[in-house]
Design a protein around this motif. Sequence first.
Motif, mmCIF file in Angstrom:
data_model
loop_
_atom_site.group_PDB
_atom_site.id
_atom_site.type_symbol
_atom_site.label_atom_id
_atom_site.label_comp_id
_atom_site.label_asym_id
_atom_site.label_seq_id
_atom_site.Cartn_x
_atom_site.Cartn_y
_atom_site.Cartn_z
ATOM 1 N N ILE A 234 0.864 -1.169 0.000
ATOM 2 C CA ILE A 234 0.000 0.000 0.000
ATOM 3 C C ILE A 234 0.910 1.231 0.000
ATOM 4 C CG2 ILE A 234 -1.906 1.185 1.108
ATOM 5 C CD1 ILE A 234 -2.547 -1.659 0.166
ATOM 6 N N TYR A 235 0.998 1.903 -1.115
ATOM 7 C CA TYR A 235 1.828 3.106 -1.199
ATOM 8 C C TYR A 235 1.158 4.243 -0.444
ATOM 9 C CZ TYR A 235 4.737 0.693 -4.560
ATOM 10 O OH TYR A 235 5.593 -0.201 -5.139
ATOM 11 N N THR A 236 1.963 5.019 0.284
ATOM 12 C CA THR A 236 1.439 5.941 1.284
ATOM 13 C C THR A 236 1.914 7.362 1.025
ATOM 14 O OG1 THR A 236 1.599 4.148 2.881
ATOM 15 C CG2 THR A 236 1.233 6.346 3.754
ATOM 16 N N CYS A 237 1.036 8.321 1.233
ATOM 17 C CA CYS A 237 1.382 9.743 1.178
ATOM 18 C C CYS A 237 1.747 10.196 2.594
ATOM 19 C CB CYS A 237 0.204 10.569 0.656
ATOM 20 S SG CYS A 237 -0.276 10.147 -1.038
ATOM 21 N N ASP A 238 2.953 10.667 2.759
ATOM 22 C CA ASP A 238 3.424 11.119 4.075
ATOM 23 C C ASP A 238 4.230 12.408 3.881
ATOM 24 O OD1 ASP A 238 4.159 11.315 6.714
ATOM 25 O OD2 ASP A 238 5.801 9.863 6.539
ATOM 26 N N PRO A 239 3.563 13.526 3.588
ATOM 27 C CA PRO A 239 4.294 14.771 3.299
ATOM 28 C C PRO A 239 5.085 15.297 4.485
ATOM 29 C CG PRO A 239 1.944 15.203 3.544
ATOM 30 C CD PRO A 239 2.096 13.716 3.520
ATOM 31 N N ASP A 240 4.671 14.964 5.716
ATOM 32 C CA ASP A 240 5.366 15.481 6.906
ATOM 33 C C ASP A 240 6.451 14.528 7.413
ATOM 34 O OD1 ASP A 240 3.694 17.684 6.842
ATOM 35 O OD2 ASP A 240 2.168 16.679 8.064
ATOM 36 N N GLN A 241 6.682 13.438 6.712
ATOM 37 C CA GLN A 241 7.728 12.472 7.094
ATOM 38 C C GLN A 241 7.537 11.989 8.535
ATOM 39 O OE1 GLN A 241 10.114 11.334 4.848
ATOM 40 N NE2 GLN A 241 8.925 12.513 3.380
ATOM 41 N N GLU A 242 6.307 11.562 8.839
ATOM 42 C CA GLU A 242 6.004 11.101 10.194
ATOM 43 C C GLU A 242 6.132 9.586 10.331
ATOM 44 O OE1 GLU A 242 2.766 14.611 11.349
ATOM 45 O OE2 GLU A 242 2.078 12.662 10.587
ATOM 46 N N LEU A 243 5.945 8.863 9.264
ATOM 47 C CA LEU A 243 6.012 7.410 9.319
ATOM 48 C C LEU A 243 7.462 6.949 9.333
ATOM 49 C CD1 LEU A 243 3.159 6.544 6.788
ATOM 50 C CD2 LEU A 243 3.031 6.778 9.276
ATOM 51 N N ARG A 244 7.725 5.872 10.065
ATOM 52 C CA ARG A 244 9.083 5.362 10.217
ATOM 53 C C ARG A 244 9.142 3.899 9.785
ATOM 54 N NH1 ARG A 244 9.650 9.894 10.291
ATOM 55 N NH2 ARG A 244 10.672 11.275 11.811
ATOM 56 N N LEU A 245 10.365 3.491 9.441
ATOM 57 C CA LEU A 245 10.586 2.126 8.993
ATOM 58 C C LEU A 245 10.251 1.138 10.116
ATOM 59 C CD1 LEU A 245 11.723 0.312 6.706
ATOM 60 C CD2 LEU A 245 13.937 0.466 7.865
ATOM 61 N N GLY A 246 9.451 0.128 9.793
ATOM 62 C CA GLY A 246 9.086 -0.896 10.762
ATOM 63 C C GLY A 246 7.956 -0.523 11.682
#
Length: 273
Positions: A234-246
């Motif tokens: 599921i490709y994700t939009c994260d403009p604020d770079q809040e999501l992290r690996l894992g």
Amino acid sequence: MEQEPFLNAVQTVDATLKFAEARMTEGIHGPRPQEIESARAAVQSAEASLANATLIYNRRASLIDGHERATSREEADTTKADRIVAEANLKKAREDLSLLLEGTRSEQKQQQHAEFEAQRANLALLRYRLSRATLKAPSAGVIRTRILEPGAVVMANSPVFTLALTDPQWCRVYVDESDLGKVRMGMPARITTDSYPGKSYRGWVGYISPVAEFTPKAVETPELRTNLVYQTRIYTCDPDQELRLGMPATVTLSLHEETRTPPASLSDYCQSP
């Protein structure tokens, strides 16, 4: 990586290539007009020298053949040798002029062109090796680990850094075989995480594995872990770079929302309304 040996090799072959190019150009253009005129003047000078040597020889030869004995046999032999030398000089001057007028031989031109192409290919190879001496990431991301320190000796195919790819970002989810028929490419999705309660991220189904696999041990599911599932991204939009690996996430697919054509790039999809 250490680049000085590669730089020195490139500079050396570059100079050799320029020399080969100059020789090839010289062979194509042939002799200059000044060189031809100089050769013609040498022929005229050799002709004049031969004429003078022949005149002196004939004069002294006639004196010896007569009974006057006005000259010695030694002087006659010397003038004869001078005439022979003058004839040889004239012959050489005419051959030099002929070579200049004919220009460079076709075989020499082919040889010079082959030398130029060989040096150019060698230079391209050395420049390629020089470019490979700079480590380049295959994609944009974040360096997670530096495995080797500066000054270390690196063998071929040895890892130096580990990289976490951040563009594009996607969630790995697993779909039961019974639900696979409900999932389609381009289907809209919403992603939520425990780190940001109440906030969701837009996404879409960008990949569905064609091969089934057993449910990984790390996946929490109420179904039996021996069920066959299909990996989906599921490709994700994260403009604020809040999501992290894992980071654990929950993905909700919109079964009743209109399915879009999979976009050409994630950035185009995130900028669309």
